[in-house]
Design a protein around this motif. Sequence first.
Motif, mmCIF file in Angstrom:
data_model
loop_
_atom_site.group_PDB
_atom_site.id
_atom_site.type_symbol
_atom_site.label_atom_id
_atom_site.label_comp_id
_atom_site.label_asym_id
_atom_site.label_seq_id
_atom_site.Cartn_x
_atom_site.Cartn_y
_atom_site.Cartn_z
ATOM 1 N N PHE A 1 -4.071 -5.989 -21.978
ATOM 2 C CA PHE A 1 -5.122 -7.003 -22.240
ATOM 3 C C PHE A 1 -4.719 -7.725 -23.572
ATOM 4 O O PHE A 1 -5.142 -8.854 -23.898
ATOM 5 C CB PHE A 1 -6.639 -6.656 -22.238
ATOM 6 N N ARG A 2 -4.361 -6.866 -24.595
ATOM 7 C CA ARG A 2 -3.980 -7.526 -25.867
ATOM 8 C C ARG A 2 -4.948 -8.087 -26.447
ATOM 9 O O ARG A 2 -4.996 -9.486 -26.983
ATOM 10 C CB ARG A 2 -2.679 -8.246 -25.619
ATOM 11 N N GLY A 3 -6.408 -7.566 -26.601
ATOM 12 C CA GLY A 3 -7.353 -8.216 -27.138
ATOM 13 C C GLY A 3 -7.966 -9.479 -26.470
ATOM 14 O O GLY A 3 -9.156 -9.864 -26.827
ATOM 15 N N ARG A 4 -7.720 -9.641 -25.287
ATOM 16 C CA ARG A 4 -8.238 -10.560 -24.231
ATOM 17 C C ARG A 4 -9.358 -9.650 -23.358
ATOM 18 O O ARG A 4 -9.332 -8.853 -23.268
ATOM 19 C CB ARG A 4 -7.414 -11.488 -23.561
ATOM 20 N N SER A 5 -10.194 -10.448 -22.691
ATOM 21 C CA SER A 5 -11.095 -9.827 -21.537
ATOM 22 C C SER A 5 -10.483 -9.826 -20.311
ATOM 23 O O SER A 5 -11.113 -9.184 -19.445
ATOM 24 C CB SER A 5 -12.621 -10.522 -21.801
ATOM 25 N N GLN A 6 -9.559 -10.687 -20.027
ATOM 26 C CA GLN A 6 -9.100 -10.784 -18.570
ATOM 27 C C GLN A 6 -7.509 -10.463 -18.568
ATOM 28 O O GLN A 6 -6.894 -10.893 -19.356
ATOM 29 C CB GLN A 6 -9.377 -12.235 -18.153
ATOM 30 N N LEU A 7 -6.962 -10.126 -17.373
ATOM 31 C CA LEU A 7 -5.689 -9.710 -17.034
ATOM 32 C C LEU A 7 -5.048 -9.941 -15.754
ATOM 33 O O LEU A 7 -5.918 -9.796 -14.777
ATOM 34 C CB LEU A 7 -5.535 -8.239 -17.535
ATOM 35 N N LEU A 8 -4.051 -10.842 -15.794
ATOM 36 C CA LEU A 8 -3.541 -11.357 -14.417
ATOM 37 C C LEU A 8 -2.125 -10.638 -14.405
ATOM 38 O O LEU A 8 -1.444 -10.581 -15.442
ATOM 39 C CB LEU A 8 -3.258 -12.876 -14.226
ATOM 40 N N VAL A 9 -2.083 -9.976 -13.197
ATOM 41 C CA VAL A 9 -0.818 -9.212 -13.004
ATOM 42 C C VAL A 9 -0.162 -9.676 -11.924
ATOM 43 O O VAL A 9 -0.557 -9.918 -10.852
ATOM 44 C CB VAL A 9 -1.012 -7.685 -12.919
ATOM 45 N N TYR A 10 1.398 -10.492 -12.392
ATOM 46 C CA TYR A 10 2.160 -10.647 -10.934
ATOM 47 C C TYR A 10 3.067 -9.337 -10.650
ATOM 48 O O TYR A 10 3.805 -8.955 -11.488
ATOM 49 C CB TYR A 10 3.059 -11.854 -11.460
ATOM 50 N N HIS A 11 2.576 -8.894 -9.493
ATOM 51 C CA HIS A 11 3.487 -7.836 -8.717
ATOM 52 C C HIS A 11 4.957 -8.420 -8.498
ATOM 53 O O HIS A 11 5.144 -8.909 -7.354
ATOM 54 C CB HIS A 11 2.834 -7.241 -7.730
ATOM 55 N N PHE A 12 5.935 -8.263 -9.281
ATOM 56 C CA PHE A 12 7.192 -8.644 -9.200
ATOM 57 C C PHE A 12 8.156 -7.616 -8.455
ATOM 58 O O PHE A 12 8.258 -6.629 -8.845
ATOM 59 C CB PHE A 12 7.740 -8.886 -10.289
ATOM 60 N N MET A 13 8.909 -8.333 -7.286
ATOM 61 C CA MET A 13 9.369 -7.404 -6.502
ATOM 62 C C MET A 13 10.819 -6.967 -7.265
ATOM 63 O O MET A 13 11.837 -7.678 -7.139
ATOM 64 C CB MET A 13 9.922 -7.943 -5.192
ATOM 65 N N PHE A 14 10.743 -5.839 -7.901
ATOM 66 C CA PHE A 14 11.972 -5.378 -8.653
ATOM 67 C C PHE A 14 11.898 -3.801 -8.541
ATOM 68 O O PHE A 14 11.377 -2.924 -9.322
ATOM 69 C CB PHE A 14 12.211 -5.991 -10.070
ATOM 70 N N GLY A 15 12.657 -3.197 -7.455
ATOM 71 C CA GLY A 15 12.309 -1.798 -7.370
ATOM 72 C C GLY A 15 13.190 -1.103 -8.252
ATOM 73 O O GLY A 15 14.193 -1.582 -8.734
ATOM 74 N N PRO A 16 12.948 0.256 -8.195
ATOM 75 C CA PRO A 16 13.849 1.249 -9.322
ATOM 76 C C PRO A 16 15.416 1.077 -8.839
ATOM 77 O O PRO A 16 16.279 1.159 -9.811
ATOM 78 C CB PRO A 16 13.381 2.440 -8.827
ATOM 79 N N ASP A 17 15.760 0.688 -7.693
ATOM 80 C CA ASP A 17 17.086 0.810 -7.305
ATOM 81 C C ASP A 17 17.607 -0.865 -7.128
ATOM 82 O O ASP A 17 18.992 -0.838 -7.015
ATOM 83 C CB ASP A 17 17.580 1.334 -5.989
ATOM 84 N N TYR A 18 16.919 -1.621 -7.261
ATOM 85 C CA TYR A 18 17.423 -3.137 -7.252
ATOM 86 C C TYR A 18 18.343 -3.017 -8.552
ATOM 87 O O TYR A 18 18.270 -2.500 -9.644
ATOM 88 C CB TYR A 18 16.287 -4.105 -7.656
ATOM 89 N N MET A 19 19.368 -4.275 -8.228
ATOM 90 C CA MET A 19 20.075 -4.515 -9.519
ATOM 91 C C MET A 19 19.610 -6.005 -9.894
ATOM 92 O O MET A 19 20.219 -6.192 -10.984
ATOM 93 C CB MET A 19 21.798 -4.561 -9.084
ATOM 94 N N ALA A 20 18.991 -6.556 -9.166
ATOM 95 C CA ALA A 20 18.632 -7.911 -9.804
ATOM 96 C C ALA A 20 17.098 -8.091 -9.089
ATOM 97 O O ALA A 20 16.817 -7.690 -7.765
ATOM 98 C CB ALA A 20 19.322 -8.918 -9.449
ATOM 99 N N GLY A 21 16.150 -9.052 -9.704
ATOM 100 C CA GLY A 21 14.666 -9.200 -8.878
ATOM 101 C C GLY A 21 14.955 -10.068 -7.876
ATOM 102 O O GLY A 21 15.985 -10.974 -7.443
ATOM 103 N N CYS A 22 14.141 -10.028 -7.043
ATOM 104 C CA CYS A 22 13.813 -10.667 -5.722
ATOM 105 C C CYS A 22 14.100 -12.215 -6.245
ATOM 106 O O CYS A 22 13.223 -12.729 -7.139
ATOM 107 C CB CYS A 22 12.422 -10.601 -5.281
ATOM 108 N N PRO A 23 14.826 -13.216 -5.555
ATOM 109 C CA PRO A 23 14.836 -14.417 -5.878
ATOM 110 C C PRO A 23 13.547 -15.199 -5.624
ATOM 111 O O PRO A 23 13.437 -16.199 -6.453
ATOM 112 C CB PRO A 23 16.014 -15.130 -4.967
#
Length: 264
Positions: free
Chosen positions: A74-96
């Motif tokens: 949160f870094r001092g804020r009261s709200q947090l948005l998380v984008y669940h980005f498709m980048f698995g442990p075995d991926y070599m690059a993120g989902c396009p």
Amino acid sequence: MAKAITSSSTGVRHKVGTREEWLAERLTLLKAEKEHTRRGDELAVKRQELPWVPVDKGYRFETDDGTAALSDLFRGRSQLLVYHFMFGPDYMAGCPSCSAIADGFNGFQIHLANHDVMLWAVSRAPLAKLQAYKRRLGWTFPWASSLGSDFNSDYSVGFGREDQKRDGGIEYNYRREDAWKPSSADDSSSQDVWGTGVNWPTYLRERPGVSAFALEDGIVYHTYSTYARGLDALWGMWQWLDRAPKGRNETGHWWRRHDEYEKG
């Protein structure tokens, strides 16, 4: 008199007419657009009215500043948005597709941060992979690794091989899925799905989504999550194409990471 024409590329019928004819139909459409906007406002309120669920797990993340708890994001804020980005442990690059979405929010996350909302991407890949990919694409938003924690599985965006093999083992977008089987529509033998360096089953053990959290009196609450087409409005590229003359005009998976277009 307006003449009807069917676009050869989209199959959508449109007319060629006068400015007066255009204006009359545009005003009719405007009424529908205003109704859609008001409905969107109503849905936003309903999201805010959802119950807040206390987060009782001590999730740990690896960030550029070291190990962090969920509350630290949160870094001092009261709200947090998380984008669940498709980048698995075995991926070599993120989902396009996730990369195209991230291109959009990379510019405005600083505005959210100055309006009491932190926006993070979170993925299961090791932090070093995330940092390298972030440098490659020139992004500045904060990105944390959840490797080794239950965060992705608990929020229905990361799954194990055994989950994938059994019916109902994966719950995504609020429904249980059948066991994974190769689709005739895809090249299921591919070992490099969309440039990620992994095969289809490995690729599909990661899923996209957005989750929202609130921090109040030292307690973190989960307030909202959306997946799949629920992300459509957050994918800025589509919103622009929906206003272009030929719309999305899709013919398969045409988009790429932004540094790949000149490669052919």
